[in-house]
Design an enzyme around this catalytic site. Structure first.
Site: not given
Ligand code: UDP
Ligand code: MG
Length: 150
Positions: A9, A49, A112, A115, A126
């Site tokens: 990211k 997303y 974080n 992805h 994706e």
């Molecule tokens: N995210 C956030 N706040 C939240 C949950 C998710 O900012 O409470 C962001 C975070 O960067 C995350 C992305 O949204 O990587 C997608 O969320 P997901 O639940 O799919 O997490 P991932 O698959 O990336 O672990």
């Molecule tokens: Mg995810």
């Protein structure tokens, strides 16, 4: 054999963590089958997303992923989807164990670093969003049989 999409990211690219992250997957034994740096536009971000459209953080993640370039990688290997997710660590770096990418490099859920697709089906969708068929390269890596049965 599975393929999965990884995005470094904007925070990971800006913090010069691309090489470190790529090296971890490479050393683990996954095989690189696609790689590019790109600026994600709003349309691509919303498609990527789409599952989070109704969530309160949706606008923030769209703003973030479009704020600066990302590096997209396609990795191939046995159980590649799950393996990458394990190596990434949980979504919130605050809960991520050391040794995982998020646990070693992050402290904030919004920033974080990485992805990774969360299922083989999503991985296919994706990968198609970020790579054309011609950009995903099937190739034989010398020494693969020392990592997993071929
Ligand atoms: N995210 C956030 N706040 C939240 C949950 C998710 O900012 O409470 C962001 C975070 O960067 C995350 C992305 O949204 O990587 C997608 O969320 P997901 O639940 O799919 O997490 P991932 O698959 O990336 O672990
Ligand atoms: Mg995810």
């Amino acid at each position: 054999m599975e393929r999965t999409l990884v995005l470094v990211k904007p925070d990971g690219v800006q913090r010069a963590l691309v090489g470190e992250i790529l090296a971890r997957f490479e050393r683990r034994g996954l095989q690189l089958v696609g790689l590019k740096l790109l600026a994600v536009d709003r349309q691509l971000a919303e498609r990527h997303y789409a599952e989070h459209r109704e969530r309160p953080f949706f606008e923030a993640v769209i703003q973030f992923i479009t704020s600066s370039p990302v590096v997209a990688m396609a990795w191939e290997g046995p159980n590649a989807v799950g393996l990458v997710r394990t190596m990434m660590g949980p979504t919130n770096p605050a809960n991520a164990p050391s040794g995982t990418i998020r646990g070693d490099f992050g402290i904030d859920i919004g920033q974080n670093i990485i992805h990774g697709s969360d299922s083989p089906l999503r991985a296919q969708e994706e990968l198609a969003l970020f790579f054309s068929e011609a950009e995903l390269v099937s190739w034989e890596r010398s020494g693969s049989d020392w990592i997993h049965p071929v």
